[in-house]
Write a protein that holds these residues in place. Structure first.
Motif, short mmCIF file in Angstrom:
data_model
loop_
_atom_site.label_atom_id
_atom_site.label_comp_id
_atom_site.label_asym_id
_atom_site.label_seq_id
_atom_site.Cartn_x
_atom_site.Cartn_y
_atom_site.Cartn_z
N UNK A 114 -11.21 3.53 33.31
CA UNK A 114 -12.48 2.92 32.91
C UNK A 114 -13.36 3.80 32.03
N UNK A 115 -12.88 4.95 31.61
CA UNK A 115 -13.65 5.91 30.80
C UNK A 115 -14.82 6.54 31.56
N UNK A 116 -14.91 6.32 32.84
CA UNK A 116 -16.01 6.88 33.64
C UNK A 116 -15.49 7.81 34.74
N UNK A 117 -14.42 7.42 35.37
CA UNK A 117 -13.88 8.18 36.49
C UNK A 117 -12.52 8.75 36.06
N UNK A 118 -12.42 10.07 36.04
CA UNK A 118 -11.22 10.74 35.56
C UNK A 118 -10.55 11.50 36.70
N UNK A 119 -9.25 11.34 36.79
CA UNK A 119 -8.45 12.05 37.78
C UNK A 119 -7.69 13.17 37.06
N UNK A 120 -7.93 14.40 37.50
CA UNK A 120 -7.28 15.54 36.87
C UNK A 120 -5.85 15.71 37.37
N UNK A 121 -4.96 15.97 36.41
CA UNK A 121 -3.53 16.10 36.72
C UNK A 121 -3.04 17.53 36.60
N UNK A 122 -3.91 18.45 36.18
CA UNK A 122 -3.52 19.85 36.13
C UNK A 122 -3.03 20.31 34.77
N UNK A 123 -2.47 21.51 34.75
CA UNK A 123 -1.97 22.14 33.52
C UNK A 123 -0.70 21.44 33.06
N UNK A 124 -0.61 21.17 31.76
CA UNK A 124 0.54 20.46 31.21
C UNK A 124 1.28 21.28 30.15
N UNK A 125 0.82 22.50 29.88
CA UNK A 125 1.49 23.37 28.90
C UNK A 125 2.24 24.47 29.65
N UNK A 126 3.07 25.27 28.97
CA UNK A 126 3.90 26.24 29.68
C UNK A 126 3.08 27.31 30.41
N UNK A 127 3.35 27.50 31.69
CA UNK A 127 2.69 28.55 32.48
C UNK A 127 3.60 29.77 32.50
N UNK A 128 3.67 30.46 31.38
CA UNK A 128 4.50 31.66 31.27
C UNK A 128 3.64 32.80 30.75
N UNK A 129 3.95 34.01 31.22
CA UNK A 129 3.23 35.16 30.69
C UNK A 129 3.90 35.64 29.41
N UNK A 130 3.31 36.67 28.77
CA UNK A 130 3.81 37.06 27.45
C UNK A 130 5.13 37.81 27.52
N UNK A 131 5.43 38.44 28.65
CA UNK A 131 6.73 39.06 28.79
C UNK A 131 7.82 37.99 28.84
N UNK A 132 7.55 36.90 29.57
CA UNK A 132 8.50 35.79 29.61
C UNK A 132 8.61 35.11 28.25
N UNK A 133 7.47 34.90 27.61
CA UNK A 133 7.47 34.29 26.28
C UNK A 133 8.30 35.11 25.30
N UNK A 134 8.13 36.44 25.35
CA UNK A 134 8.91 37.32 24.48
C UNK A 134 10.40 37.10 24.70
N UNK A 135 10.81 37.04 25.95
CA UNK A 135 12.23 36.82 26.27
C UNK A 135 12.72 35.48 25.71
#
Length: 345
Positions: A114-135
């Motif tokens: 309804x554009x008034x009440x929003x339900x949050x679904x959390x993080x949707x992008x990669x949850x990786x640190x930079x050491x993992x990203x480098x690999x």
């Protein structure tokens, strides 16, 4: 030459605490003559929530809430819910936004009926640190990746932060296409310095294993990388793509590096309607740039940051953050823009 008319500021900071420092970067949803604005509201200390206003026609504000519509609820967004974009797909409103915890900036999702009440679904992008990203990205052929994709982990390696497991890959400017493509959601996002695309049928597909495979083949998912002088530093998706007879029209931002600092410009690109990972063309000069005092001087100087559009007849209105302090609007003829894009090599 595309004629762009600047209509000026339509929202500025107010006396309300939650938006006393700045208002900027609104997500836009158009319903007939009404434009709903979900804007980033910044209070003292640089803490952000999402405020709400609506217009009659493209620029006349007729309602503005005195309290934030969406607040900071979770640890991953304890410093800010920022820079929303919004689309409606199959009867449900999807708001993507940047969740900022004071260190990490990552893409998050909220949904509404309804554009008034929003339900949050959390993080949707990669949850990786930079050491993992480098690999992961070292699995890609280096010749296929802009060297800047290796910049942050090389920098963090030099200054001793590569081992910081809590410093996660920054992934911002998450924007959904306004309909499914070949039965799948299509989503643009920005792993510095370019714009990538990801397809999926269900949100629960975005697992750690999914993102690991995605990052190991990152070169296959890039749709736009910096190319011209005004976007040489980096680029990011701006407004949700607009479906046209010529293809998907994307208004995006590019960042120019100058001896006196960064300048944010707005530009436009066109993508294949059935395979939007394929670029048809893009402008070789900015669509519009910071030229007015309120675009050149603010919380961050020299910034125009487009995040939403509305179409009234053939006039395309683009809503943007001006100098990270105000919400402003420009308009142009969409046919002129498409014609110009079709002339690009």
């Amino acid at each position: 030459m595309i004629a762009v008319e600047k209509h000026g500021i339509i929202l500025s900071p107010s006396h309300h605490n939650f938006e006393s420092l700045a208002v900027l970067n609104p997500g836009i949803f158009q319903d007939g003559d009404t434009v709903h604005l979900f804007y980033r509201a910044v209070e003292s200390g640089n803490y952000s929530t999402i405020g709400y206003a609506k217009t009659e026609g493209p620029v006349k504000i007729i309602d503005r809430e005195e309290r934030p519509l969406i607040i900071r609820d979770f640890e991953y967004e304890k410093h800010g819910v920022e820079d929303p974009r919004i689309v409606k797909i199959e009867g449900l409103y999807y708001m993507t936004y940047t969740a900022y915890n004071g260190v990490n900036a990552m893409g998050a999702l909220a949904v509404s009926k309804d554009l008034r009440h929003f339900e949050k679904k959390g993080i949707i992008t990669p949850s990786v640190n930079y050491k993992q990203y480098k690999h992961f990205v070292q699995s890609c052929e280096k010749s296929k990746l802009n060297p800047k994709y290796h910049h942050y982990y090389n920098l963090f390696d030099k200054i001793g932060l590569i081992e910081d497991e809590e410093r996660l890959l920054r992934d911002k400017d998450v924007v959904l296409f306004p309909r499914k493509i070949n039965g799948k959601f299509a989503m643009l996002h920005r792993i510095w310095p370019g714009i990538q695309i990801v397809y999926f049928e269900h949100w629960d597909e975005l697992t750690p294993a999914f993102w690991e495979d995605y990052l190991m083949h990152l070169d296959q998912h890039i749709v736009l990388d910096p190319k011209h002088y005004f976007e040489a530093n980096y680029i990011g998706a701006g407004c949700p793509p607009i479906e046209t007879d010529c293809g998907w029209l994307l208004i995006y931002h590019g960042v120019e590096e100058t001896p006196t600092g960064k300048i944010y410009h707005a530009s436009a690109a066109l993508f294949h309607i059935d395979k939007p990972e394929l670029e048809i063309s893009r402008l070789s000069t900015p669509l519009f740039s910071p030229t007015k005092e309120w675009e050149k001087v603010g919380i961050v100087d020299h910034v125009v940051f487009p995040t939403g559009t509305a179409l009234f007849g053939k006039e395309l209105y683009i809503y943007y953050g001006a100098a990270d302090k105000h919400v402003a609007v420009v308009s142009l003829n969409i046919d002129e823009l498409l014609h110009e894009l079709k002339q690009q090599p």
